[in-house]
Design an enzyme around this catalytic site. Structure first.
Site, PDB file in Angstrom:
ATOM      1  N   ASP A  34       0.843  -1.194   0.000  1.00 18.75           N
ATOM      2  CA  ASP A  34       0.000   0.000   0.000  1.00 18.75           C
ATOM      3  C   ASP A  34       0.887   1.256   0.000  1.00 18.75           C
ATOM      4  O   ASP A  34       1.868   1.320  -0.734  1.00 18.75           O
ATOM      5  CB  ASP A  34      -0.962  -0.070   1.196  1.00 18.75           C
ATOM      6  N   ASP A  87      -7.414  -8.816  -3.978  1.00 21.00           N
ATOM      7  CA  ASP A  87      -7.390  -7.368  -3.748  1.00 21.00           C
ATOM      8  C   ASP A  87      -7.799  -6.638  -5.026  1.00 21.00           C
ATOM      9  O   ASP A  87      -7.019  -6.547  -5.974  1.00 21.00           O
ATOM     10  CB  ASP A  87      -6.002  -6.907  -3.311  1.00 21.00           C
ATOM     11  N   HIS A 115      -6.603  -7.100   0.696  1.00 22.52           N
ATOM     12  CA  HIS A 115      -5.638  -6.016   0.524  1.00 22.52           C
ATOM     13  C   HIS A 115      -4.552  -6.055   1.594  1.00 22.52           C
ATOM     14  O   HIS A 115      -3.373  -5.924   1.295  1.00 22.52           O
ATOM     15  CB  HIS A 115      -6.372  -4.675   0.560  1.00 22.52           C
TER      16      HIS A 115
END
Length: 297
Positions: A120, A245, A274
């Site tokens: 991320d 994801d 995710h």
């Protein structure tokens, strides 16, 4: 600098599976960064960088196994998250500013031969550290992240960006659970909420989606320059994206195609959503250790 919120220590009392002693570094402009630092100080460092809206608690299942394998694990909280200081004015936060804050912290720790593990926003900032100081890194392990440079955003990300901007409520722990296949306990959800006891303390978490350079964005030139360096990066670079994801699906392809260090057979698909650190920490750890061996560290 705007008003700074520092989450009281008692908010972090009795967090499940997070026994790590706190370490702090004060940036030149007075902001305090918190980081976990476990394992021998002379061992090869593994830098675990979290994303949005999580904090170093996300890596709690991975820190111990990597330390047990003989490495030093360093897991910072980005400014605005975790035990780090939180400016309450959203306008304080920029992509370039975050990279600069973390680079100052990284250089202060005098780290070398670092293995980066990121996901991320941990990749948006971590990969910029790699491209700013490639000589300091021995390899990269990337999961569910990227280094976007103006591409059109996926529909799932556009929806997330809108939610972060307009939703009257922003339940951090609930958001983590929604993007995780594993059923978190109430105490684990509360641990993700712990850094953010006030509405103002969530300023960074609220604004981060708007800073991602998907679509027109002031950060695109810096991203393109960083990609030019990645296209010459020959140290091991491993992708271990998850199979569930919607935001980062297919995001491993540009790295496998464009990064010389990614021309190997260690890439793998992990099982989960995710936040793969919750769903498949063993798989992520395995990718780190395999990549470190390939790098000879």
């Amino acid at each position: 600098m705007s008003e700074i919120f520092r989450t009281p220590d008692d908010c972090f009392a009795d967090l499940p599976d997070y026994p790590f002693a706190p370490h702090y570094y004060e940036l030149r402009e007075g902001l305090r960064i918190h980081y976990v630092d476990e394992g021998p100080r002379d061992a090869t460092p593994v830098l675990m960088m979290h994303g949005e809206p999580s904090w170093s608690y996300l890596y709690r299942k991975m820190i111990g196994p990597v330390v047990d394998a003989g490495y030093r694990v360093i897991a910072p909280d980005l400014i605005g998250f975790g035990k780090s200081d939180k400016p309450t004015d959203k306008s304080v936060f920029t992509y370039a500013g975050h990279v600069a804050w973390m680079q100052e912290w990284f250089e202060a720790l005098a780290l070398d031969k670092v293995m980066l593990a990121c996901q991320d926003w941990g990749s948006l900032i971590g990969l910029r550290l790699v491209t700013a100081m490639p000589e300091k890194f021995s390899g990269v392990v990337l999961s569910n992240g990227g280094l976007p440079a103006g591409q059109d955003p996926p529909k799932a990300f556009s929806a997330w960006r809108t939610f972060a901007k307009v939703s009257p409520v922003f339940p951090i722990g609930g958001l983590l659970q929604k993007a995780t296949k594993t059923e978190l306990s109430d105490a684990e959800v509360a641990a993700y909420d712990a850094p953010f006891p006030t509405r103002a303390s969530k300023a960074a978490a609220r604004v981060f989606p708007a800073l991602v350079p998907l679509g027109p964005n002031v950060a695109v030139p810096d991203q393109l320059a960083a990609w030019e360096i990645l296209e010459r990066f020959e140290k091991p670079f491993t992708c271990c994206f998850s199979d569930g994801d919607p935001i980062t699906k297919g995001g491993d392809a540009p790295f496998k195609e464009r990064v010389p260090g990614a021309k190997h057979t260690l890439h793998r698909t992990l099982k989960g959503g995710h936040f793969i650190q919750e769903d498949d920490p063993e798989g992520f750890v395995g990718a780190i250790l395999d990549t470190a061996r390939l790098a000879g560290v």
